[in-house]
Design an enzyme around this catalytic site. Structure first.
Site, mmCIF file in Angstrom:
data_model
loop_
_atom_site.group_PDB
_atom_site.id
_atom_site.type_symbol
_atom_site.label_atom_id
_atom_site.label_comp_id
_atom_site.label_asym_id
_atom_site.label_seq_id
_atom_site.Cartn_x
_atom_site.Cartn_y
_atom_site.Cartn_z
ATOM 1 N N ARG A 172 0.855 -1.187 0.000
ATOM 2 C CA ARG A 172 0.000 0.000 0.000
ATOM 3 C C ARG A 172 0.889 1.236 0.000
ATOM 4 O O ARG A 172 2.098 1.149 0.146
ATOM 5 C CB ARG A 172 -0.984 0.023 1.172
ATOM 6 C CG ARG A 172 -0.586 -0.596 2.470
ATOM 7 C CD ARG A 172 0.509 0.089 3.215
ATOM 8 N NE ARG A 172 0.218 1.498 3.472
ATOM 9 C CZ ARG A 172 1.105 2.419 3.735
ATOM 10 N NH1 ARG A 172 2.393 2.107 3.755
ATOM 11 N NH2 ARG A 172 0.772 3.657 3.977
ATOM 12 N N GLY A 173 0.238 2.389 -0.221
ATOM 13 C CA GLY A 173 0.973 3.630 -0.429
ATOM 14 C C GLY A 173 1.082 3.884 -1.918
ATOM 15 O O GLY A 173 1.495 3.004 -2.687
ATOM 16 N N ALA A 174 0.703 5.085 -2.352
ATOM 17 C CA ALA A 174 0.561 5.345 -3.789
ATOM 18 C C ALA A 174 1.804 4.995 -4.614
ATOM 19 O O ALA A 174 1.694 4.276 -5.613
ATOM 20 C CB ALA A 174 0.150 6.800 -4.012
ATOM 21 N N ARG A 231 -7.438 -0.225 -6.696
ATOM 22 C CA ARG A 231 -7.496 0.933 -5.796
ATOM 23 C C ARG A 231 -7.764 2.180 -6.639
ATOM 24 O O ARG A 231 -6.877 2.635 -7.359
ATOM 25 C CB ARG A 231 -6.174 1.117 -5.026
ATOM 26 C CG ARG A 231 -5.712 -0.039 -4.148
ATOM 27 C CD ARG A 231 -6.580 -0.282 -2.928
ATOM 28 N NE ARG A 231 -6.717 0.853 -2.051
ATOM 29 C CZ ARG A 231 -5.848 1.195 -1.090
ATOM 30 N NH1 ARG A 231 -4.744 0.495 -0.921
ATOM 31 N NH2 ARG A 231 -6.089 2.231 -0.311
ATOM 32 N N GLN A 238 -2.332 2.686 10.186
ATOM 33 C CA GLN A 238 -1.030 2.657 9.511
ATOM 34 C C GLN A 238 0.030 3.442 10.264
ATOM 35 O O GLN A 238 1.214 3.102 10.220
ATOM 36 C CB GLN A 238 -1.152 3.205 8.086
ATOM 37 C CG GLN A 238 -2.002 2.357 7.151
ATOM 38 C CD GLN A 238 -3.417 2.890 7.039
ATOM 39 O OE1 GLN A 238 -3.975 3.397 8.014
ATOM 40 N NE2 GLN A 238 -4.006 2.786 5.865
ATOM 41 N N ASP A 286 -2.047 10.606 -2.202
ATOM 42 C CA ASP A 286 -2.342 9.550 -3.169
ATOM 43 C C ASP A 286 -2.725 10.105 -4.529
ATOM 44 O O ASP A 286 -2.555 9.439 -5.544
ATOM 45 C CB ASP A 286 -3.458 8.655 -2.635
ATOM 46 C CG ASP A 286 -2.960 7.716 -1.559
ATOM 47 O OD1 ASP A 286 -2.815 6.524 -1.847
ATOM 48 O OD2 ASP A 286 -2.689 8.172 -0.432
ATOM 49 N N ASN A 291 -5.430 12.361 0.476
ATOM 50 C CA ASN A 291 -4.554 11.530 1.292
ATOM 51 C C ASN A 291 -5.428 10.744 2.259
ATOM 52 O O ASN A 291 -6.654 10.856 2.248
ATOM 53 C CB ASN A 291 -3.524 12.397 2.028
ATOM 54 C CG ASN A 291 -2.405 11.570 2.644
ATOM 55 O OD1 ASN A 291 -1.826 10.706 1.985
ATOM 56 N ND2 ASN A 291 -2.097 11.802 3.909
ATOM 57 N N LYS A 292 -4.807 9.952 3.095
ATOM 58 C CA LYS A 292 -5.546 9.094 4.012
ATOM 59 C C LYS A 292 -6.567 9.887 4.817
ATOM 60 O O LYS A 292 -6.314 11.009 5.235
ATOM 61 C CB LYS A 292 -4.565 8.381 4.947
ATOM 62 C CG LYS A 292 -5.183 7.330 5.838
ATOM 63 C CD LYS A 292 -5.939 6.276 5.046
ATOM 64 C CE LYS A 292 -5.106 5.607 3.992
ATOM 65 N NZ LYS A 292 -5.877 4.708 3.110
#
EC number: 5.3.1.23
Length: 347
Positions: free
Chosen positions: A45-47, A88, A197, A238, A248-249
């Site tokens: 995970r993570g762009a 995603r 996270q 992201d 973002n998150k």
């Protein structure tokens, strides 16, 4: 250094981030379907890391295609791209990497075997480029952090570190550079509900490298700023629209509002590949909604009574006016300068 995505022995090795911090496990990925599942379930995970993983996923899918006829191969490769794109929807690096891989395939003149070889080389290039990009982002971010105090206390949200990239990190890349140069006193990390996270991944990264880290719950940030504990906020992204609005998150938007209220600089660190110049503003960014079980269940324990409804967006969009600067490999820019300063670097 932590490397979450590695090409080795003709397969992809992924650090299983769903098992951290209690267990360090590596998953072998041999097929495009396995990669799609790993992205969907957030093993990776993570762009930027998703982009690297998707690039390798495209090669794995290409490797599985059994035909020597060019047009048939390209048609089947488009189906691999479709599979990976569906994993995603918010992270633009995913789509950027897939498009770059398709471009390689269509522009390669020669046999199907040569196309496959070039696809692997392109995936490896995307991997190497992201690592270098993150190191530059870290140093560019260090250059624009507040000059006083000499040692800064930074706050971050979610995990935009080595685990979220090819290595080093974006927001945590800035933290790493500050730590390396003796400019970091301590990192405060939001736990980042609902998947935690920050608690699970950001703190783990810091512990591995001896970076002082303090974990707080998401709703403690305003209190910490009021107490003068935070000198600046650094987060990842992201997807960033052309006007500087940044997805973002979930929880990043409220953190930016709180930072603005307390005159705390708020920085977004991301590679140029995260900027989607086709989107005028953040209202056009698709927001992924995830399984509500992430909210109401911890382990085997259900937290809520029957009859409760749930809403679980994975991301929110921070308006450009709340962002002090966006830190890229090309430098740090005010959101209003993003298009003219960075567009030429997009592949």
């Amino acid at each position: 250094m932590i490397y979450p995505v590695i090409w080795q022995n003709n397969c992809v090795l992924l650090i299983d981030q769903t098992r951290l911090p209690n267990e360090y496990a590596v998953v072998e990925i041999h097929r495009s379907e396995e990669m799609a599942r790993a992205i969907q379930t957030m093993i990776v995970r993570g762009a930027p890391a998703i982009g690297v993983a998707a690039a390798y996923g495209m090669y794995l899918g290409a490797r599985e295609i059994e035909t020597s006829e060019r047009q048939e191969f390209l048609q089947k490769l488009e189906k691999v791209a479709q599979l990976l794109r569906a994993t995603r929807p918010t992270a633009v690096n995913l789509f950027w990497a897939i498009s770059r891989m398709l471009k390689t395939a269509y522009e390669t003149l020669g046999t199907v075997a040569q196309i496959k070889e070039n696809l692997l080389q392109t995936a490896q290039a995307i991997n190497a480029e992201d690592l270098q990009t993150c190191q530059v982002i870290g140093d560019n971010g260090l250059a624009i952090l507040p000059k006083t105090p000499t040692k800064l206390t930074l706050l971050t949200h979610c995990n935009a570190g080595a685990l979220a990239t090819a290595g080093y990190g974006t927001a945590l890349g800035v933290v790493r550079s500050a730590w390396r140069e003796g400019r970091l006193e301590r990192l405060f990390a939001d736990e980042t509900r609902p998947r935690l996270q920050g608690a699970k991944l950001t703190t783990w990264e810091c512990v591995q490298e001896g970076i002082p880290v303090t974990l707080i719950t998401d709703n403690m940030a305003a209190h910490c700023m009021k107490q003068g504990l935070i000198d600046a906020v650094v987060v990842g992204a992201d997807r960033i629209a052309a006007n500087g609005d940044a997805a973002n998150k979930i929880g990043t938007y409220s953190l930016a509002i709180v930072a603005k209220a307390h005159n705390v600089p708020f920085f977004v660190a991301a590679p140029v590949s995260t900027i989607d110049f086709e989107l005028t503003d953040g209202s056009q960014i698709p927001i992924e909604e995830r399984n509500p079980v992430e909210i109401y269940q911890v382990g085997d324990t259900t937290l809520t009574p029957p009859g409760v409804e749930f809403y679980n967006p994975a991301f929110d969009v921070t308006p450009a006016e709340l962002i002090t600067a966006i830190i890229t490999e090309n430098g740090a820019f005010a959101p209003c300068d993003l298009t003219k300063s960075s567009k030429q670097a997009v592949v």
